[in-house]
Design an enzyme around this catalytic site. Structure first.
Site, PDB file in Angstrom:
ATOM      1  CE  LYS A  44    -103.531 -34.404-118.529  1.00 28.50           C
ATOM      2  NZ  LYS A  44    -102.745 -34.313-119.767  1.00 28.50           N
ATOM      3  CE  LYS A  46    -104.502 -38.402-122.613  1.00 22.69           C
ATOM      4  NZ  LYS A  46    -103.808 -37.295-123.278  1.00 22.69           N
TER       5      LYS A  46
END
Ligand code: C2G
Length: 129
Positions: A44, A46
């Protein structure tokens, strides 16, 4: 027993997350949280501050949470709903409409986010102090 599921990273756990989990639990009697793994987060884009194990430990300490399972990919939701006999899928409304296809398997509910707090904002505030 009405079973609820929600998904997320839950990094730097804050009261916006807790309010979401509280309202998820209000939708039923049993709450499953599918927690993004470190590997899935990398996908993602992240990088969580706390590891999956630490984030899992924190979620398991929350009174509203009954079970924490790993979220390893975007495609597992329908299987999770079937495997855990889920009645309602809940997400914050920043995801409004993104998971409507799950309505073939269970109810789909989007709840208002807590607007004034986010992990990104916390990191920004701390870095400028
Ligand atoms: N949330 C909220 N209020 C905030 C911040 C987050 O209600 N101020 C909610 C989000 O809407 C989400 C949940 O808390 O429903 C978890 O948020 P994140 O950890 O940011 O999850 P996210 O990275 O959006 O991953 O497959 C779905 C993804 O795993 C969701």
């Amino acid at each position: 027993m009405r079973r609820v599921i929600t998904y997320g990273t839950f990094d730097l756990l804050h009261y916006g997350h807790i309010r979401l989990l509280q309202r998820c639990k209000e939708q039923g009697d049993y709450l499953v949280v599918a927690l993004s793994t470190d590997e899935f987060n990398a996908g993602k884009g992240k990088k969580s501050y706390f590891s999956y194990d630490d984030r899992k430990r924190m979620l398991e300490a929350i009174r509203y949470v009954d079970l924490v399972i790993p979220e390893e990919n975007w495609e597992q939701k329908a299987d999770d709903v079937d495997r855990y006999h889920i009645d309602v899928f809940v997400m914050g409304d920043d995801w409004e409409g993104k998971f409507d296809e799950l309505s073939e398997h269970c109810e789909v509910v989007y709840l208002p986010r807590t607007p004034e707090i986010s992990t990104t904002q916390i990191k920004t505030d701390l870095s400028t102090k």
